[in-house]
Design a protein around this motif. Structure first.
Motif, PDB file in Angstrom:
ATOM      1  N   TRP A 161       0.556  -1.224   0.097  1.00 43.04           N
ATOM      2  CA  TRP A 161       0.080   0.046  -0.343  1.00 43.04           C
ATOM      3  C   TRP A 161       0.717   1.481  -0.002  1.00 43.04           C
ATOM      4  CZ3 TRP A 161      -4.856  -0.678  -1.364  1.00 43.04           C
ATOM      5  CH2 TRP A 161      -5.372  -2.069  -1.000  1.00 43.04           C
ATOM      6  N   PHE A 162       1.654   1.118   0.684  1.00 39.12           N
ATOM      7  CA  PHE A 162       2.739   2.520   0.911  1.00 39.12           C
ATOM      8  C   PHE A 162       3.794   2.672   0.077  1.00 39.12           C
ATOM      9  CE2 PHE A 162       1.020   2.275   5.503  1.00 39.12           C
ATOM     10  CZ  PHE A 162      -0.039   3.175   5.307  1.00 39.12           C
ATOM     11  N   SER A 163       3.818   1.616  -0.728  1.00 43.59           N
ATOM     12  CA  SER A 163       5.083   1.678  -1.622  1.00 43.59           C
ATOM     13  C   SER A 163       4.647   2.177  -3.083  1.00 43.59           C
ATOM     14  CB  SER A 163       5.822   0.326  -1.589  1.00 43.59           C
ATOM     15  OG  SER A 163       5.036  -0.745  -2.064  1.00 43.59           O
ATOM     16  N   SER A 164       3.415   1.795  -3.311  1.00 42.85           N
ATOM     17  CA  SER A 164       2.868   2.263  -4.842  1.00 42.85           C
ATOM     18  C   SER A 164       2.179   3.728  -4.580  1.00 42.85           C
ATOM     19  CB  SER A 164       2.085   1.118  -5.164  1.00 42.85           C
ATOM     20  OG  SER A 164       0.727   1.378  -4.767  1.00 42.85           O
ATOM     21  N   PRO A 165       2.191   4.692  -5.683  1.00 45.74           N
ATOM     22  CA  PRO A 165       1.753   5.897  -5.667  1.00 45.74           C
ATOM     23  C   PRO A 165       0.206   5.804  -5.451  1.00 45.74           C
ATOM     24  CG  PRO A 165       3.112   5.896  -7.268  1.00 45.74           C
ATOM     25  CD  PRO A 165       3.098   4.364  -6.773  1.00 45.74           C
ATOM     26  N   ASN A 166      -0.450   4.922  -6.209  1.00 42.88           N
ATOM     27  CA  ASN A 166      -1.998   4.662  -6.215  1.00 42.88           C
ATOM     28  C   ASN A 166      -2.421   4.019  -4.809  1.00 42.88           C
ATOM     29  OD1 ASN A 166      -2.331   5.860  -8.582  1.00 42.88           O
ATOM     30  ND2 ASN A 166      -2.376   3.842  -9.598  1.00 42.88           N
ATOM     31  N   GLY A 167      -1.728   3.152  -4.342  1.00 40.47           N
ATOM     32  CA  GLY A 167      -1.833   2.404  -3.010  1.00 40.47           C
ATOM     33  C   GLY A 167      -2.034   3.637  -1.940  1.00 40.47           C
ATOM     34  N   ALA A 168      -0.958   4.291  -1.792  1.00 37.63           N
ATOM     35  CA  ALA A 168      -0.840   5.406  -0.717  1.00 37.63           C
ATOM     36  C   ALA A 168      -1.844   6.395  -0.898  1.00 37.63           C
ATOM     37  CB  ALA A 168       0.635   6.000  -0.962  1.00 37.63           C
ATOM     38  N   MET A 169      -2.289   6.870  -2.012  1.00 35.69           N
ATOM     39  CA  MET A 169      -3.312   7.881  -2.397  1.00 35.69           C
ATOM     40  C   MET A 169      -4.835   7.011  -1.667  1.00 35.69           C
ATOM     41  SD  MET A 169      -4.379  10.638  -3.251  1.00 35.69           S
ATOM     42  CE  MET A 169      -3.506  11.579  -4.317  1.00 35.69           C
ATOM     43  N   PHE A 170      -4.774   5.517  -2.058  1.00 39.11           N
ATOM     44  CA  PHE A 170      -6.171   5.004  -1.727  1.00 39.11           C
ATOM     45  C   PHE A 170      -6.192   5.107  -0.273  1.00 39.11           C
ATOM     46  CE2 PHE A 170      -8.006   1.058  -0.240  1.00 39.11           C
ATOM     47  CZ  PHE A 170      -9.120   0.899  -0.856  1.00 39.11           C
ATOM     48  N   THR A 171      -5.071   4.824   0.595  1.00 39.81           N
ATOM     49  CA  THR A 171      -5.240   5.000   2.034  1.00 39.81           C
ATOM     50  C   THR A 171      -5.747   6.268   2.691  1.00 39.81           C
ATOM     51  OG1 THR A 171      -2.869   5.390   2.448  1.00 39.81           O
ATOM     52  CG2 THR A 171      -3.091   2.983   2.261  1.00 39.81           C
ATOM     53  N   ILE A 172      -5.126   7.425   2.250  1.00 39.13           N
ATOM     54  CA  ILE A 172      -5.587   8.343   2.607  1.00 39.13           C
ATOM     55  C   ILE A 172      -6.969   8.969   2.265  1.00 39.13           C
ATOM     56  CG2 ILE A 172      -3.342   9.577   3.226  1.00 39.13           C
ATOM     57  CD1 ILE A 172      -3.437  11.256   0.899  1.00 39.13           C
ATOM     58  N   VAL A 173      -7.468   8.500   0.942  1.00 36.43           N
ATOM     59  CA  VAL A 173      -8.762   8.745   0.767  1.00 36.43           C
ATOM     60  C   VAL A 173      -9.738   8.060   1.344  1.00 36.43           C
ATOM     61  CG1 VAL A 173     -10.379   8.316  -1.244  1.00 36.43           C
ATOM     62  CG2 VAL A 173      -8.339   9.518  -1.620  1.00 36.43           C
ATOM     63  N   LEU A 174      -9.311   6.608   1.904  1.00 40.75           N
ATOM     64  CA  LEU A 174     -10.390   5.649   2.357  1.00 40.75           C
ATOM     65  C   LEU A 174     -10.321   6.227   3.839  1.00 40.75           C
ATOM     66  CD1 LEU A 174     -11.652   2.982   2.061  1.00 40.75           C
ATOM     67  CD2 LEU A 174      -9.700   1.907   3.141  1.00 40.75           C
ATOM     68  N   LEU A 175      -9.272   7.182   4.455  1.00 43.17           N
ATOM     69  CA  LEU A 175      -9.247   7.164   5.887  1.00 43.17           C
ATOM     70  C   LEU A 175     -10.406   8.260   5.865  1.00 43.17           C
ATOM     71  CD1 LEU A 175      -8.283   7.808   8.703  1.00 43.17           C
ATOM     72  CD2 LEU A 175      -6.677   9.352   7.823  1.00 43.17           C
ATOM     73  N   ARG A 176     -10.610   9.359   4.907  1.00 41.11           N
ATOM     74  CA  ARG A 176     -11.504  10.433   4.962  1.00 41.11           C
ATOM     75  C   ARG A 176     -12.974   9.755   4.767  1.00 41.11           C
ATOM     76  NH1 ARG A 176      -8.928  12.112   8.482  1.00 41.11           N
ATOM     77  NH2 ARG A 176      -7.194  13.400   8.365  1.00 41.11           N
ATOM     78  N   ILE A 177     -13.007   8.732   3.909  1.00 38.39           N
ATOM     79  CA  ILE A 177     -14.309   8.376   3.681  1.00 38.39           C
ATOM     80  C   ILE A 177     -14.701   7.580   4.713  1.00 38.39           C
ATOM     81  CG2 ILE A 177     -15.602   6.837   2.116  1.00 38.39           C
ATOM     82  CD1 ILE A 177     -13.838   7.271   0.043  1.00 38.39           C
TER      83      ILE A 177
END
Lengths: 293, 292
Positions: free
Chosen positions: B145-161
Motif C-alpha cells: 500500500w505505502f510503496s505504490s503511488p496509487n496504493g498510498a493515495m487510496f489509504t488517505i482517501v479511504l481514511l477520510r471516507i
C-alpha cells in the motif's frame, strides 16, 4: 374463500416485511463490523506482544498483558503522559469556555437584532465559513512570533475568545431561529433587558446546542495536530497529539508497536468518553435545531 | 440597556474584532507576503510576481503536488458524500436499536484527525498489517500500500471516507425533515421505493447536498494530517498535497513569501471550484420556499 385469500395475502406481506427487516439488520451489523473492527483490533493489539500483533486478524490477545500501557505511559522522553494530558487540558478547557461565550454572543446578535451593516456583515460571516484557514496561517504565525508568544498556548486559544470558529456561530444562529420571538417579547414585558433575555430565556433553551458546540470544540482541540505542531516547540509543553507523534518518530531497532498502540488507545479515550457523556444531548440537539443549508 | 439599532452590534463586538484581526488582517497580509521574499530573519523584501513565476515555470514539486491535491479531492469528496447519504438513508429507517447503529457509524468521525488514527491506519496497511492479512486469507496476494503511488493515495482517501459521520449527521437531520405527505402522495401514484428516492428524497435534499458539498470541498483541499502522518507525502510525492507543501515551505525552509504564494494559489483554486458550484447550483438545487 375471500377471507382465506386475504389471510394468505396478509401472511405474504408479513413474511415479506420480516425478510426486509432481517435484511436491513444484516446490512447494519455488517457495516458496523467494517467500521469498528479496525478500532477493536487496535484495542486488542495493545495487549499483545510485538510478535503476536502481526500474526492474526483475530483481535482477542492470547493473554492480557498491561505492560505496554505501563511502559508506554513512561515514554522515551523525560516526561510521562501525565504531563502531556495536563498540557492538552490547559489548551482545551479555556478554549471550550471562551468558544461558548463568544459564539453565543455573536449568534444572538445575528439571530435577534437588526442593525446597520447587517446586510454586509452576515454574508461576511457565511463567507468565512468557507474561507480556507490555510491562507491565514502564515501571517498569524508571523504575528505571534513578533509578539514574542511562540511556544505558548495563547496563539492556540486566542481566536476562540473572539468567536472565530464560524461553524459554531452559524450552528447557534440556526438554533436561535427555531425559538419563537414571542418568548423574547414576553420576557421584555416582564422587565428583562436584552442581555437578560439571552442568559435567562434563550440560553437554557439552546442548552443541547451548547453541549454540542462544547463537545465538538473539545474533540477538535484535543485532536488538533497542526496548531501545536507549528506553535509549540518545547517538549514539556507538548499536548497529547504531538507527544504521540513524537513516540512514533523513535525509529529505533526495537520499535514497539504495542506501546505506541497502547498510548494511542489512551489518546482516543477522552474523545470517546466525552462523546458518550454528551451523546444524549448531542443527538437530541442535532435533530431539534439542525443545520439547514 | 435600551433597545436601539446598535444593540445587535454590541453583541457582535467580539466577533467584529475577531474577524478583523484573525481573518481579514492575516488574509490581506498573506497576499502581501506572497509578493515578497521573507525568511523571518530580515524584513520582507518586495519581489513582485517572482514567487508566482517561479511556481508556474520553475517548480516541478508544485505541479506534482497540485496534481495530487486535485486527485485527492476528486476521489474523496463525491465518494464521501455518496456514502454519507446512503448510510443516512438507512439510518432514517424506523428500526429498533437504530440509535446504537447511528453511534457505531459515527465513532470513527469523532476520533477524527487524531494522531492515534494515523497510527491505526499505518498499522492496517503495513505490508504485514490487517488488510493484507485479510487479503491473504481469501487467497489474494499482499499489496504494498505505502510503496505504490496509487496504493498510498487510496489509504488517505479511504481514511477520510471512513470518517463520513459529520456529513451523515447533516443528511440525517435533513431526511427527518422531509414532509411525510410527499411519500404518501407518491406511493398512491404507485412509485416504488427506488423511484421515490430519486423523485422525492433526492430533490428535497439538494440544498443540503450543496451545503455538504461545499464544506467537504473546502476541507478536502486543505487536507494535511492524513498525508503528513500516514504516508509522509510519499511515495515519490504521490500524496504530497499542497497544504503539506505549504507547511514545509514555511516551517522547514522558512520561505514565508513562497509559502504565502502557494496558499493563495490554493485559495484561488478553492474559489474557482466553489464559484462553479454556486453558478450551477440554480440548475440543480431545489428550495422548497423557492429560494430566498
Amino acid at each position: 374463500m375471500e377471507q382465506a385469500i386475504n389471510f394468505k395475502k396478509n401472511r405474504n406481506e408479513r413474511v415479506k416485511k420480516k425478510v426486509s427487516v432481517f435484511f436491513k439488520y444484516f446490512l447494519l451489523i455488517l457495516g458496523t463490523l467494517l467500521m469498528l473492527y479496525p478500532i477493536l483490533w487496535l484495542f486488542g493489539a495493545s495487549f499483545k506482544s510485538n510478535t503476536e500483533i502481526f500474526k492474526s486478524i483475530w483481535f482477542v490477545p492470547s493473554s492480557f498483558d498491561f505492560t505496554p500501557y505501563v511502559e508506554g505511559w513512561k515514554t522515551s522522553s523525560q516526561y510521562t503522559f501525565s504531563t502531556y494530558f495536563l498540557n492538552s487540558f490547559s489548551i482545551v478547557i479555556p478554549k471550550v469556555l471562551l468558544t461558548l461565550i463568544s459564539c453565543t454572543l455573536a449568534a444572538y446578535g445575528f439571530a435577534r437584532f437588526n442593525f446597520p451593516m447587517k446586510k454586509i456583515l452576515f454574508p461576511m460571516m457565511i463567507a468565512t465559513l468557507f474561507l480556507p484557514g490555510i491562507v491565514t496561517r502564515i501571517p498569524m504565525y508571523i504575528f505571534w512570533k513578533n509578539a514574542g508568544l511562540l511556544d505558548s498556548y495563547i496563539p492556540l486559544i486566542a481566536n476562540s475568545a473572539f468567536a472565530c470558529d464560524t461553524f459554531f456561530v452559524y450552528m447557534l444562529i440556526q438554533f436561535f431561529r427555531t425559538i419563537p420571538t414571542e418568548l423574547d417579547e414576553a420576557a421584555r414585558i416582564d422587565g428583562c433587558n436584552s442581555f437578560g433575555i439571552m442568559t435567562r430565556v434563550l440560553v437554557p433553551i439552546i442548552k443541547p446546542a451548547l453541549i454540542t458546540v462544547a463537545l465538538f470544540q473539545f474533540i477538535w482541540t484535543f485532536t488538533d495536530f497542526q496548531g501545536p505542531l507549528i506553535y509549540i516547540s518545547s517538549v514539556d509543553k507538548y499536548p497529547v497529539a504531538i507527544a504521540l507523534r513524537m513516540a512514533l518518530d523513535t525509529t529505533s531497532a526495537d520499535f514497539s508497536w504495542n506501546k505506541n498502540i497502547a498510548m494511542s488507545i489512551i489518546g482516543l479515550l477522552p474523545s470517546i468518553l466525552i462523546y458518550f457523556a454528551a451523546q444524549k444531548h448531542f443527538i437530541g440537539g442535532s435533530t431539534a435545531g439542525g443545520i439547514k443549508g | 440597556m435600551k433597545r436601539n439599532k446598535y444593540t445587535g452590534l454590541f453583541y457582535l463586538t467580539p466577533w467584529l474584532i475577531g474577524i478583523c484581526f484573525f481573518v481579514i488582517y492575516p488574509f490581506l497580509m498573506s497576499f502581501y507576503y506572497s509578493f515578497t521574499n521573507y525568511s523571518l530573519l530580515d524584513e520582507p523584501a518586495f519581489i513582485g510576481f517572482d514567487n508566482y513565476i517561479r511556481m508556474f515555470t520553475n517548480d516541478p514539486t508544485f505541479w506534482v503536488s497540485l496534481k495530487a491535491t486535485i486527485k485527492f479531492v476528486i476521489f474523496t469528496v463525491p465518494l464521501k458524500l455518496i456514502f454519507a447519504l446512503f448510510i443516512a438513508y438507512i439510518m432514517n429507517f424506523k428500526l429498533k436499536g437504530i440509535g446504537f447503529f447511528r453511534t457505531a457509524y459515527y465513532i470513527p468521525s469523532i476520533l477524527g484527525a487524531n494522531v492515534a488514527i494515523a497510527v491505526l491506519w499505518q498499522f492496517l496497511f503495513k505490508s504485514d498489517g490487517l488488510i493484507n492479512m485479510a487479503l491473504n486469507m481469501v487467497g489474494m496476494d499482499s499489496i504494498g500500500w505505502f510503496s505504490s503511488p496509487n496504493g498510498a493515495m487510496f489509504t488517505i482517501v479511504l481514511l477520510r471516507i471512513w470518517q463520513f459521520g459529520s456529513a451523515m449527521v447533516i443528511f440525517l437531520n435533513a431526511l427527518s425533515e422531509i414532509p411525510q405527505e410527499l411519500y404518501e402522495a407518491s406511493s398512491i401514484d404507485g412509485a416504488s421505493k427506488f423511484r421515490q428516492f430519486f423523485s422525492v428524497t433526492l430533490p428535497q435534499l439538494t440544498p443540503i447536498i450543496f451545503f455538504n458539498l461545499i464544506l467537504q470541498l473546502v476541507q478536502a483541499f486543505q487536507e494535511f494530517d492524513g498525508p503528513f502522518l500516514v504516508t509522509g507525502g510519499g511515495p515519490m510525492k504521490s500524496t504530497y498535497l499542497l497544504p503539506m507543501y505549504i507547511y514545509e515551505s514555511a516551517f522547514k525552509n522558512f520561505d514565508m513569501g513562497y509559502s504565502g504564494a502557494l496558499s493563495w494559489v490554493l485559495f484561488v483554486m478553492i474559489m474557482i471550484f466553489t464559484t462553479i458550484l454556486f453558478k450551477t447550483s440554480s440548475k440543480w438545487v431545489f428550495y422548497a420556499d423557492g429560494g430566498k
